[in-house]
Design an enzyme around this catalytic site. Sequence first.
Site, mmCIF file in Angstrom:
data_model
loop_
_atom_site.group_PDB
_atom_site.id
_atom_site.type_symbol
_atom_site.label_atom_id
_atom_site.label_comp_id
_atom_site.label_asym_id
_atom_site.label_seq_id
_atom_site.Cartn_x
_atom_site.Cartn_y
_atom_site.Cartn_z
ATOM 1 N N GLU B 264 0.793 -1.064 0.068
ATOM 2 C CA GLU B 264 0.094 0.002 -0.086
ATOM 3 C C GLU B 264 0.836 1.361 0.031
ATOM 4 O O GLU B 264 0.632 2.357 -0.650
ATOM 5 C CB GLU B 264 -1.215 0.097 1.174
ATOM 6 C CG GLU B 264 -2.084 -1.214 1.221
ATOM 7 C CD GLU B 264 -2.918 -1.263 -0.262
ATOM 8 O OE1 GLU B 264 -3.141 -0.022 -0.581
ATOM 9 O OE2 GLU B 264 -3.288 -2.335 -0.341
ATOM 10 N N GLU B 293 -0.956 -0.496 -9.840
ATOM 11 C CA GLU B 293 -0.651 -1.746 -9.230
ATOM 12 C C GLU B 293 0.920 -2.082 -9.418
ATOM 13 O O GLU B 293 1.359 -2.986 -8.773
ATOM 14 C CB GLU B 293 -1.537 -2.915 -9.807
ATOM 15 C CG GLU B 293 -1.620 -4.195 -8.950
ATOM 16 C CD GLU B 293 -2.294 -3.942 -7.386
ATOM 17 O OE1 GLU B 293 -2.918 -2.653 -7.059
ATOM 18 O OE2 GLU B 293 -2.117 -4.969 -6.767
#
Lengths: 499, 499
Positions: B264, B293
Site C-alpha cells: 500500500e 498496481e
Amino acid sequence: MTTEERLKQYEEWLFRRSAYQMALSIIGIDKLTVAPPAGNAYRDARTAYLSGELFSIDTDPAILEVLKELKDDPAVDADTAKGIQLYYEEAQKRLCIPKAEYIAFEELSNRSYDAWLEAKQKKDYSIFEPYLKQVIEAQKKLYGYRDSELPLYERMLDDYEPGMRIADYDAFFAAVKERLLPLIAKIRDAEKPEDDFLYQEYSVEEQKKFTDELLQYLRFDPSWGYQNETEHPFTSWTCENDCRTTTKYLPDNPVSAIFSTVHEVGHATYEHQCDPRYDGMILSDGISSGMHESQSRLCENYLGRTDAFWEYNFPRLQKHFPEQLGSVTLAQWMRAVNAAGPSLVRTEADELTYPVHILIRYEIEKGLFSGEISTEGLDKVWNAKYREYLGIEAEDPSEGILQDVHWSGGSFGYFPTYALGSAFAAQFTDAMRRDLDVDKALAEGRYDLCMDWLKEHIHRYGCRYNAKEVMLKATGKPFDVNIYLDYLEDKYSRLYGLK
Amino acid sequence: MTTEERLKQYEEWLFRRSAYQMALSIIGIDKLTVAPPAGNAYRDARTAYLSGELFSIDTDPAILEVLKELKDDPAVDADTAKGIQLYYEEAQKRLCIPKAEYIAFEELSNRSYDAWLEAKQKKDYSIFEPYLKQVIEAQKKLYGYRDSELPLYERMLDDYEPGMRIADYDAFFAAVKERLLPLIAKIRDAEKPEDDFLYQEYSVEEQKKFTDELLQYLRFDPSWGYQNETEHPFTSWTCENDCRTTTKYLPDNPVSAIFSTVHEVGHATYEHQCDPRYDGMILSDGISSGMHESQSRLCENYLGRTDAFWEYNFPRLQKHFPEQLGSVTLAQWMRAVNAAGPSLVRTEADELTYPVHILIRYEIEKGLFSGEISTEGLDKVWNAKYREYLGIEAEDPSEGILQDVHWSGGSFGYFPTYALGSAFAAQFTDAMRRDLDVDKALAEGRYDLCMDWLKEHIHRYGCRYNAKEVMLKATGKPFDVNIYLDYLEDKYSRLYGLK
C-alpha cells in the site's frame, strides 16, 4: 404553493444541508484526528469552499421564503414549526454576511488552528498571536453585520446560550467569586490529600484497555459511537447513530483520559438519545452550549466522581495497574481524584477551581471585544489573572494562553457556558436523585438507569424546548445558581474537614 | 470568450470539483476505517447525494463547452491541454448517464458494501448475493448508455486499463496458464520449505511497533501519510501531501501486515511523488489501475521479497519477536516468505500463484457479463474454478467468493489489472536494476534510492503520458509479458531446486 408543496421543499432542503453538514463534520473529525498535516493547506481551502456551499444553501432566498411562510402556517405540526422557526432565526444571522467573507473566515480559522497547534507544540505564543488577532478582527466584522442592539460580545454569548446577557454572566461570576474564592483560599492552606500514586508511569496501552471496559460501563456502544485520540478532546456527530468522541492519554497520569472519556461520552449520549424523529434536523441538536456542557459535566463530576461510581470501577482499574494502585484504598482514590487546588490547565482542573478558570477567560474575552485588552502581550494578561485569582502562573504558554483550542477557531462567548453547564448539572442531578437511587445504580453497574433518566427528562427533546423550559420540566424550578454553589461548598468542606 | 477567460473558468471548475473529490475521499476513508456502522444508512444516503453534486459539476454543459474549446486551442500549454483532454473524455462517459441513476447506483454500492461486510463476517454468501445481482444489473444498464462499439465488459476493462481488450487479456492469461500452471504443479509436489515459525502467536501490539520502523524504512512520512487498519487494506489520497494507507494485522502471522504495508505504501508513494504542479488535477492521478498496481507490486515483491530488503529488516523484526524468530536464519525467513503453492485467499497468495487467482476472477467476470454465469450459485462456480486451477476449494465463503471487496462496489474489470501490474513491475524492475545497484541500496537502508528512480521514470509524470509511453520511456521497450514469466520461472525454479 400549498403547505404540502412547501413542506416537500423544506424536506428536500433539510436533506441537502444535512449532507453538507455530514461532510464538514467528518472532514473536521479527520483533520483533528488523523489527517496528515502537510495536506492542511490543500484541505483547508477546499473545506472552506464546502462551508461556503452550505452557507449558500442556508441563505437561499427561495427557501427562506418557504421557511417564512411555513413558520406561521397553522397547518404545520408543532414540532416541525419549531424546527422551522429555529432555522429561520439562524438564517437571519447569516444572511447579513457576504458569502466571500464567510468563506474567508472559515479558511482563516482553519489556518489559525494549524498555527495554534504549532505554537502549542513549540511553546511559543508569538506563532499564534497574529492569527488570533486576525480571527478577532474578522469576528468583530462578521458580528457587526448583524442587525442587533446587543453589544458585539453579547451577540456571541447569545449564540452559545440564548438569552444570557453580560449582566447575567457578571452576576453569575460575582457569586462564584464571592462564595468560591474564600473556599479555595482555605483549601490552599489545608492539608493536601495524598495523591502521589496518581503521578507515576501508567502504560498508555493498559489505559486503553481500561477505557474499553469503561466505555462499556458508560453504554457507549461501538455500533453508534467511536472513540479516537486528539490533542484536545472533543465530541462530534453526524446523526443519532454516529456520535464520535476523542480523548488524550497521558503516560504519567491515568485520571485525565478517564474523566475526559466520561465527559465526552456524556456529550455523545445527549446526541444519541435525542428523539430519532428529529435525526438530521436542527431539533436533534442540543439546546445550547451550556445545556450540552451540563450533560457532560453531570456525567464527569456528578456521577463520575462519586464513591458509588468507583465502588464499581476502581477494582477493575486496579486489575490493570496492580503495581500502581494495588495497595491504594477506594477512600484514598476518591480523595485523590477529588483533590482541589489551584492549577494551570482548565481541562485538568478540579470541580471547585474550574469555574475560576472560566471566569478568567470570560474577563479576557470581554476585554478583547470592548478593546480594553489586545492580543499583544495577552500571554502576560493571562498569567496576571491566574496569579490574581489562583495565585499561580504558567511558565510555559502551552499550559497558559495556548492551552485551549477555542479561540483559534473564533469561538468567543463559548467558555462561559462551561461554567454555566456545571451549574445546570448540579440542579439536574439534584432532581435525578429525587427520582432514582443514583448511587445504587452506579455501584451496581447500572449507569444506564441514569442515562435513561436524562433521556426521559432532557435528551429526547433535542432543542424542541429552550433551556429555561427544560430546566423547569426536568427539575420543577427555574435555574438557581445556589444549588451549584451549595453543592461545591458542601462537598469540599467535607472533603477538607472544614465543617 | 478568450482563452484566458476560459482557462480561468477551467481553474475555478477544477478547484470546485477537487473540493467534492476531497470530501468524498475522506468520507470514504472514514467509512472504511472508523465510522460507527449503525450510522451507515444515514451517511450513505448523503454521500450518494454529494456524489451526485460532483456528477453535476463534471457534466455541467457550460464547462463542457469550455473544455471542448480549450482542448484544441493551440494557445494552451501541452500539460494543461492533456489534462483537459482527459477530463473531456471522462465527461463523455458520464454525460450519457441520467443523474438520478448515477446517485441511485452510488447509494446501492454503499449498501452493497455493508451487505458484503456482514456476509463476510457471518460467512454467508446469501446475504450478499441479492446486492451483487443488483449491482451487476445496474452496471450493465449504466455502461449500456455509453456510445461505444465495445462489448459491455470491454468498456469496463478499458476504464481501468485504457486500450486493453478482451483479446489482449485472453492472450495474457493464456501465457500465464501455459507457463505457470505446470510450474505450480511441480512445486506442489516438491518439498515444502519450513515455515511453521510464521504461524504462531505474534502480538499485534508488537507487530505495530515493527510496522512503525518499517514505515520509516519505506520513507512513508507522517507529515504526508497516515496508516490505519481495515478489513481489506487500501490506499486513498486527496493530494500530494495527503496519502493514506491501511493494513490488517493477523494475531497469528506477521507476514500479512508486513507485505500489505509495503504494497500500500507503494501506491501512496506513486501519488505522493507526482509532479506537485499537477496537485488537485486529473494529471496527478496514476495512469491506470495496472500502472498503479505495478508500483505497489514492485515495492511488495520485487523489492520487499528480496534478500537485500531483509538483510536490513530481518534483524529488526527479530528484535520484536525474539521468541518466535530468534533462532530463524535469514535464509529460512526468505524461503518461508517466498513459499509458493495453492492457497485460497488472493491477498495472501504468493507471487507465483497470484495471477491464477486473478485468472479465476477474470473468467467469472467475463461470464457474468456475457450471461453465461449468474450470481445464484456463484459461490459454487468460484469453488469449482479454484478446484480446477489450484486443486483446492474454500469451505468457508469468507475465504472464497466473499474474500474481496471489489464487486460489492461494482468494480468489474479491475481485477485483471492486478495481474497486469505484476507483469509491468517485472519490466520496470529489470530497467531499474540496469541503472541502480538495487540490492546494495536495500541492504543499506536506502530504499529511498529506489523510490527516487521510480519518481524520475514513472511517478512524476502522473498520467501526463499513457501506459505504453511510460513503459517505453522507463524501460526502453514495449511491454513484454515474457520478462514477467521468465522472472517467475527463474525465481521459483531456483527456490524449489527445479533447475
